[in-house]
Write an enzyme that holds these catalytic residues in place. Structure first.
Site, PDB file in Angstrom:
ATOM      1  N   HIS A  89     -64.635 -18.367 -13.281  1.00 47.27           N
ATOM      2  CA  HIS A  89     -64.749 -18.611 -11.840  1.00 47.27           C
ATOM      3  C   HIS A  89     -63.394 -18.389 -11.202  1.00 47.27           C
ATOM      4  O   HIS A  89     -62.635 -19.343 -11.045  1.00 47.27           O
ATOM      5  CB  HIS A  89     -65.234 -20.046 -11.606  1.00 47.27           C
ATOM      6  N   VAL A  95     -60.137 -20.142  -9.999  1.00 49.96           N
ATOM      7  CA  VAL A  95     -60.107 -21.313  -9.124  1.00 49.96           C
ATOM      8  C   VAL A  95     -61.155 -22.308  -9.628  1.00 49.96           C
ATOM      9  O   VAL A  95     -62.223 -21.917 -10.094  1.00 49.96           O
ATOM     10  CB  VAL A  95     -60.375 -20.917  -7.644  1.00 49.96           C
ATOM     11  N   GLY A  98     -65.370 -25.947  -6.308  1.00 51.96           N
ATOM     12  CA  GLY A  98     -65.337 -27.153  -5.479  1.00 51.96           C
ATOM     13  C   GLY A  98     -66.392 -28.170  -5.878  1.00 51.96           C
ATOM     14  O   GLY A  98     -66.175 -29.377  -5.782  1.00 51.96           O
ATOM     15  N   CYS A  99     -67.543 -27.687  -6.358  1.00 51.93           N
ATOM     16  CA  CYS A  99     -68.619 -28.602  -6.748  1.00 51.93           C
ATOM     17  C   CYS A  99     -68.209 -29.487  -7.926  1.00 51.93           C
ATOM     18  O   CYS A  99     -68.714 -30.602  -8.070  1.00 51.93           O
ATOM     19  CB  CYS A  99     -69.897 -27.844  -7.056  1.00 51.93           C
ATOM     20  N   ASP A 103     -68.570 -33.443  -8.173  1.00 50.92           N
ATOM     21  CA  ASP A 103     -69.224 -34.058  -9.324  1.00 50.92           C
ATOM     22  C   ASP A 103     -68.334 -35.121  -9.960  1.00 50.92           C
ATOM     23  O   ASP A 103     -68.813 -36.180 -10.356  1.00 50.92           O
ATOM     24  CB  ASP A 103     -69.626 -33.008 -10.360  1.00 50.92           C
TER      25      ASP A 103
END
Length: 190
Positions: A89, A95, A98-99, A103
């Protein structure tokens, strides 16, 4: 006889909850014990195992702290260039998704409920708003999660509602408001 055994198990679970709730910091090894179902007792809150465990340590957890006086958690994740998500990713533009930060914050709200001694397995129930303002790159050193509980329901429904901030090397990178996590017991067979 099975009633006596169940009572002994309940007393053991209560002792585990009392001892754990007195603890205000947790090491990586203790978080792995939680992921294996050993920290809060069988059938209760668990963190995910690596690689989905997004926390290396909890440096502070309190029942009365935070902006709303309902509890606070501060946890950290050490960033290393070889973390699994950087390879996929994105290729050539690594990077942290963001999820995964969101989480991690849900994981910590569920951990907080288990730390209080609430029974059941944790599930994320939703989030009001998420703002992403910066990126976790392989050059970062540390992500810090700061969670403040807004509401803790400990009745038939067990649920925590919290706000969270994710920082990268001290800079605010993400905010999540009204994160909801519940603990649920499997339906009893009659």
């Amino acid at each position: 006889m099975s009633g006596e055994h169940d009572g002994a198990a309940s007393k053991a679970d209560a002792t585990i909850a009392d001892e754990t709730a007195a603890q205000e910091q947790f090491s990586y090894d203790e978080l792995i014990e939680c992921a294996e179902g050993k920290l809060f007792g069988p059938g209760n809150a668990q963190l995910p195992l690596p690689p989905m465990l997004m926390v290396d340590r909890i440096v502070e957890i309190t029942k009365e702290g935070g902006e709303h006086g309902k509890g606070k958690i501060i946890a950290e994740l050490d960033i290393k260039p070889d973390l699994w998500f950087f390879n996929c990713h994105f290729k050539g533009d690594p990077v942290m998704p963001g999820c995964l930060g969101l989480d991690a914050m849900w994981q910590l709200v569920g951990f907080f409920l288990g730390w209080l001694g609430a029974p059941g397995k944790g599930r994320a129930l939703g989030v009001g708003e998420v703002k992403l303002m910066d990126q976790v790159l392989p050059t970062a050193r540390k992500v810090t999660y700061e969670i403040t509980l807004k509401r803790v329901i400990m009745r038939k429904l067990i649920m925590g509602v919290a706000d969270g901030i994710m920082k990268i090397d001290g800079r605010i990178a993400a905010e999540a408001n009204d994160m909801k996590v519940g603990l649920f017991k499997p339906a009893e067979n009659g």
